[in-house]
Design an enzyme around this catalytic site. Sequence first.
Site, PDB file in Angstrom:
ATOM      1  N   GLY A 244      71.996 -32.489 -21.866  1.00 44.86           N
ATOM      2  CA  GLY A 244      70.634 -31.559 -21.601  1.00 44.86           C
ATOM      3  C   GLY A 244      69.551 -32.101 -22.183  1.00 44.86           C
ATOM      4  O   GLY A 244      69.569 -33.417 -23.015  1.00 44.86           O
TER       5      GLY A 244
ATOM      6  N   ASP B 209      79.815 -31.670 -22.480  1.00 43.73           N
ATOM      7  CA  ASP B 209      78.954 -31.117 -21.469  1.00 43.73           C
ATOM      8  C   ASP B 209      80.117 -30.736 -20.337  1.00 43.73           C
ATOM      9  O   ASP B 209      81.221 -31.119 -20.346  1.00 43.73           O
ATOM     10  CB  ASP B 209      77.925 -32.007 -21.051  1.00 43.73           C
ATOM     11  CG  ASP B 209      76.821 -31.360 -20.378  1.00 43.73           C
ATOM     12  OD1 ASP B 209      75.542 -31.254 -20.896  1.00 43.73           O
ATOM     13  OD2 ASP B 209      77.047 -30.466 -19.556  1.00 43.73           O
TER      14      ASP B 209
ATOM     15  N   TYR C 192      67.825 -14.546 -18.738  1.00 44.46           N
ATOM     16  CA  TYR C 192      67.882 -15.502 -19.858  1.00 44.46           C
ATOM     17  C   TYR C 192      67.122 -14.904 -21.322  1.00 44.46           C
ATOM     18  O   TYR C 192      67.995 -15.076 -22.186  1.00 44.46           O
ATOM     19  CB  TYR C 192      66.936 -16.798 -19.542  1.00 44.46           C
ATOM     20  CG  TYR C 192      66.620 -17.751 -20.263  1.00 44.46           C
ATOM     21  CD1 TYR C 192      67.622 -18.609 -20.985  1.00 44.46           C
ATOM     22  CD2 TYR C 192      65.362 -17.943 -20.996  1.00 44.46           C
ATOM     23  CE1 TYR C 192      67.513 -19.608 -21.688  1.00 44.46           C
ATOM     24  CE2 TYR C 192      65.102 -19.167 -22.170  1.00 44.46           C
ATOM     25  CZ  TYR C 192      66.186 -19.868 -22.379  1.00 44.46           C
ATOM     26  OH  TYR C 192      66.094 -20.808 -23.449  1.00 44.46           O
TER      27      TYR C 192
HETATM   28  P1  NAD Z   1      69.269 -28.141 -20.700  1.00 44.96           P
HETATM   29  O1  NAD Z   1      69.277 -27.187 -19.511  1.00 44.96           O
HETATM   30  O2  NAD Z   1      68.377 -29.457 -20.519  1.00 44.96           O
HETATM   31  O3  NAD Z   1      70.993 -28.520 -21.077  1.00 44.96           O
HETATM   32  C1  NAD Z   1      71.704 -27.527 -21.078  1.00 44.96           C
HETATM   33  C2  NAD Z   1      73.167 -28.346 -20.984  1.00 44.96           C
HETATM   34  O4  NAD Z   1      74.200 -27.404 -20.750  1.00 44.96           O
HETATM   35  C3  NAD Z   1      73.216 -29.156 -19.621  1.00 44.96           C
HETATM   36  O5  NAD Z   1      73.364 -30.482 -19.731  1.00 44.96           O
HETATM   37  C4  NAD Z   1      74.268 -28.663 -18.763  1.00 44.96           C
HETATM   38  O6  NAD Z   1      75.065 -29.229 -18.018  1.00 44.96           O
HETATM   39  C5  NAD Z   1      75.165 -27.925 -19.870  1.00 44.96           C
HETATM   40  N1  NAD Z   1      75.950 -26.771 -19.467  1.00 44.96           N
HETATM   41  C6  NAD Z   1      75.695 -25.796 -18.551  1.00 44.96           C
HETATM   42  N2  NAD Z   1      76.596 -24.840 -18.329  1.00 44.96           N
HETATM   43  C7  NAD Z   1      77.694 -25.173 -19.086  1.00 44.96           C
HETATM   44  C8  NAD Z   1      78.966 -25.003 -19.298  1.00 44.96           C
HETATM   45  N3  NAD Z   1      79.690 -23.578 -18.698  1.00 44.96           N
HETATM   46  N4  NAD Z   1      79.728 -25.561 -20.243  1.00 44.96           N
HETATM   47  C9  NAD Z   1      79.123 -26.861 -21.151  1.00 44.96           C
HETATM   48  N5  NAD Z   1      77.903 -27.146 -20.555  1.00 44.96           N
HETATM   49  C10 NAD Z   1      77.166 -26.519 -19.601  1.00 44.96           C
HETATM   50  O7  NAD Z   1      68.653 -27.080 -21.876  1.00 44.96           O
HETATM   51  P2  NAD Z   1      68.160 -27.585 -23.049  1.00 44.96           P
HETATM   52  O8  NAD Z   1      66.558 -27.636 -22.889  1.00 44.96           O
HETATM   53  O9  NAD Z   1      68.602 -28.841 -23.847  1.00 44.96           O
HETATM   54  O10 NAD Z   1      68.443 -26.479 -24.193  1.00 44.96           O
HETATM   55  C11 NAD Z   1      69.375 -26.324 -25.129  1.00 44.96           C
HETATM   56  C12 NAD Z   1      69.227 -24.907 -25.880  1.00 44.96           C
HETATM   57  O11 NAD Z   1      67.940 -24.831 -26.292  1.00 44.96           O
HETATM   58  C13 NAD Z   1      69.480 -23.839 -24.867  1.00 44.96           C
HETATM   59  O12 NAD Z   1      70.184 -22.728 -25.751  1.00 44.96           O
HETATM   60  C14 NAD Z   1      68.205 -23.562 -24.434  1.00 44.96           C
HETATM   61  O13 NAD Z   1      68.244 -21.939 -24.181  1.00 44.96           O
HETATM   62  C15 NAD Z   1      67.626 -23.661 -25.693  1.00 44.96           C
HETATM   63  N6  NAD Z   1      65.908 -23.639 -25.463  1.00 44.96           N
HETATM   64  C16 NAD Z   1      65.313 -24.920 -24.895  1.00 44.96           C
HETATM   65  C17 NAD Z   1      63.946 -24.650 -24.688  1.00 44.96           C
HETATM   66  C18 NAD Z   1      63.556 -25.940 -23.907  1.00 44.96           C
HETATM   67  O14 NAD Z   1      62.053 -25.653 -23.618  1.00 44.96           O
HETATM   68  N7  NAD Z   1      64.259 -26.970 -23.750  1.00 44.96           N
HETATM   69  C19 NAD Z   1      63.313 -23.946 -25.150  1.00 44.96           C
HETATM   70  C20 NAD Z   1      63.753 -22.737 -25.799  1.00 44.96           C
HETATM   71  C21 NAD Z   1      65.249 -22.663 -26.073  1.00 44.96           C
HETATM   72  N1  SER Z   2      61.844 -23.950 -22.149  1.00 49.30           N
HETATM   73  C1  SER Z   2      62.491 -22.743 -21.880  1.00 49.30           C
HETATM   74  C2  SER Z   2      62.536 -22.085 -20.394  1.00 49.30           C
HETATM   75  O1  SER Z   2      61.392 -22.249 -19.988  1.00 49.30           O
HETATM   76  C3  SER Z   2      62.243 -21.664 -22.921  1.00 49.30           C
HETATM   77  O2  SER Z   2      63.272 -21.020 -23.407  1.00 49.30           O
HETATM   78  O3  SER Z   2      63.307 -21.430 -20.099  1.00 49.30           O
END
Ligand code: NAD
Ligand code: SER
Length: 320
Positions: free
Chosen positions: A15, A38, A147
């Site tokens: 991700g 993943d 979410y």
């Molecule tokens: P992303 O969506 O880019 O990546 C998530 C990954 O999880 C993907 O590669 C997907 O294939 C994998 N996935 C989905 N279902 C799955 C499963 N059942 N088993 C294993 N893998 C699975 O998300 P991200 O942006 O890298 O976020 C990482 C963490 O950070 C998450 O908890 C997200 O809520 C949190 N977060 C992200 C942001 C942001 O802006 N990116 C902001 C706030 C919080």
């Molecule tokens: N970047 C994330 C979203 O928009 C915040 O958790 O879902």
Amino acid sequence: MTKDFKRILVTGALGQIGSELTAELRDRYGRDNVIASDIKTVKDSTVMEGGPWTLLDVTDADAVEKTVIELDIDAVFHMAAILSATGEQNPQLCWKVNMDGTINVLEAARKHEISRVIIPSSIAAFGPETPRKDTPQETVLRPKTMYGVTKVSGELVCDYYVRKYGLDVRGLRYPGIISSETLPGGGTTDYAVDIYYKAVQEGRYTCFVREDTMLPMMYMPDCIKATLDLAEADFGSLVHHSDFNVGALSVTAGDIAGSIRKHIPGFSVDYEPDYRQAIADTWPMSVDDSAAREEWGWKPEWDLDSMTADMLEKLRDKFL
Ligand code: NAD
Ligand code: SER
């Protein structure tokens, strides 16, 4: 700082955050000590080819436990999740992946005495009744997205495992993360990444939130720094555990466009808000992160213009 874990599992490693976190963890802890996982695969992936890799569906409790035992894991960075926009399209999947995944990781950690678990939360934990400016660390948590519901529930269950079992679980409420390596995975803040890609590739962008939409954002190097600073902090210095506010930038979509125009003067943006506007309107504009600053020394390094210059340089190298 402590570095007392040796075999690290990253879930959701392909991700947006997991891909860059895995690379940094491999630099710090050794290529062979960081196992990326993943539910999917990606062709020519540096994550999959740059070190140990395994397929892992975090909703499969037996598979999570087996992975932890067989690979002799002693720390988990749990990045697998369904984000806010995709979560509103499929709330049941969002609940299943985010909640079952979290409890499966916590249970494997409890049973096998894993020394540290990092589980992110989000600004999505807040809702419309929360003060939107300088959102306090302790405040109303009544999110309106599935979410957000999973993020609040995740914070609570992580803190439960700290209290009940003495498990070392830590987490941050990430703002919207902006980066150039891996595209974001279906969140409300995706516009803040897309706008840079479209500026470089097409010179114009149609933005799915209003120009005056202000949300907390953070550049990926600060996100990785925050994650590892918290992960490596002395447990004894932490009062909070799974719910740290972390701030960096608070900018509108128009501010980002303006910053890009300093480099690409002809860049044009149309604003056509869709269902994600209503989600953004329930989230903070800025957060009070004094607990993170006091308990583990959080300090961001990137501002809007330095981030913009770096993003554009990296995307030009990638596409032009
Ligand atoms: P992303 O969506 O880019 O990546 C998530 C990954 O999880 C993907 O590669 C997907 O294939 C994998 N996935 C989905 N279902 C799955 C499963 N059942 N088993 C294993 N893998 C699975 O998300 P991200 O942006 O890298 O976020 C990482 C963490 O950070 C998450 O908890 C997200 O809520 C949190 N977060 C992200 C942001 C942001 O802006 N990116 C902001 C706030 C919080
Ligand atoms: N970047 C994330 C979203 O928009 C915040 O958790 O879902």
